[in-house]
Design a protein around this motif. Structure first.
Motif, PDB file in Angstrom:
ATOM      1  N   THR A  13       0.733  -0.781  -0.209  1.00  0.00           N
ATOM      2  CA  THR A  13       0.004  -0.099  -0.190  1.00  0.00           C
ATOM      3  C   THR A  13       0.960   0.631  -0.123  1.00  0.00           C
ATOM      4  N   GLY A  14      -0.166   2.348  -0.229  1.00  0.00           N
ATOM      5  CA  GLY A  14       0.903   3.320   0.069  1.00  0.00           C
ATOM      6  C   GLY A  14       0.411   4.810  -1.486  1.00  0.00           C
ATOM      7  N   LYS A  20       3.659   0.341  -6.448  1.00  0.00           N
ATOM      8  CA  LYS A  20       3.318  -0.312  -5.854  1.00  0.00           C
ATOM      9  C   LYS A  20       3.534  -2.025  -7.002  1.00  0.00           C
ATOM     10  N   PRO A 162      -4.204   3.301   0.663  1.00  0.00           N
ATOM     11  CA  PRO A 162      -3.676   3.840   1.675  1.00  0.00           C
ATOM     12  C   PRO A 162      -5.346   4.543   2.262  1.00  0.00           C
ATOM     13  N   LEU A 168      -8.220  -2.917   3.430  1.00  0.00           N
ATOM     14  CA  LEU A 168      -7.499  -2.690   4.237  1.00  0.00           C
ATOM     15  C   LEU A 168      -7.710  -2.451   5.759  1.00  0.00           C
ATOM     16  N   GLU A 172      -5.693  -5.759   7.482  1.00  0.00           N
ATOM     17  CA  GLU A 172      -4.660  -5.639   8.436  1.00  0.00           C
ATOM     18  C   GLU A 172      -5.203  -6.284  10.017  1.00  0.00           C
ATOM     19  N   TYR A 180       2.541  -3.979   3.429  1.00  0.00           N
ATOM     20  CA  TYR A 180       3.957  -3.540   3.379  1.00  0.00           C
ATOM     21  C   TYR A 180       3.213  -1.863   2.654  1.00  0.00           C
ATOM     22  N   ARG A 181       4.041  -0.990   3.814  1.00  0.00           N
ATOM     23  CA  ARG A 181       4.114   0.578   3.196  1.00  0.00           C
ATOM     24  C   ARG A 181       4.391   0.589   2.853  1.00  0.00           C
ATOM     25  N   THR A 183       6.705   3.447  -0.047  1.00  0.00           N
ATOM     26  CA  THR A 183       7.501   5.325   0.105  1.00  0.00           C
ATOM     27  C   THR A 183       8.810   4.826  -0.779  1.00  0.00           C
TER      28      THR A 183
END
Length: 210
Positions: A13-14, A20, A162, A168, A172, A180-181, A183
């Motif tokens: 996610t992001g 992604k 996100p 989501l 979670e 996995y976030r 960035t």
């Protein structure tokens, strides 16, 4: 003693542009994964951008551009999702993915002429790229996704928005899942983990242990 749960679900996610889908493609190439499922792509049109869902069968995307797989439009004001298309075409993609995987598993088990030592069966992987907020009202699609997420027979990889999606929170809360976030800052580290792991399951173990 704390019970260790085997990881079998991996989602990135992001924010938009963090890479992604690019990472998922690298993941599939690195470990020669041949998932079935779907990918969604935004296409720039003359009037307004539109989002299309394309089925993926045994690692190959089947691109088509019709009203039947047009799952939303992306005007400047606010993206609009077409819940009936998700409920019909999206569910069809997921059912097809499951049928392809189960058929493949059956073929491998029934091949009596193969030497057991030489067998290298493909992992039963389902691809969901991506789960977002346009599906908010697509109840059948939401249930189909949740059913597959809870089915321990499958590995599942994908991308999830996100913000503003009910997928989501579900992911979670699952002990079998890694979200996995991604960035721009930690992307190099994730690719390093990808290169270090010998196979997909060891990659999941490494990421899950962090």
């Amino acid at each position: 003693m704390q019970r260790i749960t085997t990881k079998r679900i991996f989602f990135v996610t992001g924010e938009q542009g963090c890479g992604k889908s690019t990472f998922l493609a690298a993941l599939m190439q690195k470990y020669a994964l041949q998932p079935s499922g779907f990918i969604t792509k935004k296409e720039e049109a003359v009037k307004e951008p539109a989002l299309y869902m394309h089925p993926v069968v045994a690692g190959t995307a089947i691109y088509r551009y019709t009203t039947g797989n047009k799952v939303g439009i992306c005007p400047q004001q606010k993206p609009i999702g077409f819940a009936p298309i998700f409920d019909i075409f999206g569910v069809m993609c997921l059912k097809q993915a499951e049928e392809v995987i189960l058929s493949s598993i059956g073929d491998e088990h029934s091949d009596a002429d193969c030497d057991a030592a030489s067998l290298s069966p493909a992992l039963p992987v389902i691809l969901m790229d991506e789960l977002g907020f346009m599906e908010a009202e697509a109840e059948l699609f939401f249930r189909a996704v949740c059913d597959l997420l809870s089915d321990s027979r499958y590995y599942i990889i994908g991308a999830v928005k996100p913000h503003g999606t009910r997928f989501l929170p579900v992911l979670e809360q699952m002990p079998e899942a890694i979200v996995y976030r991604l960035t721009l800052q930690n992307r190099i580290k994730l690719y390093e983990r990808l290169e270090q792991a010998q196979n997909f399951t060891s990659f999941l173990d490494a990421i899950g242990a962090e």
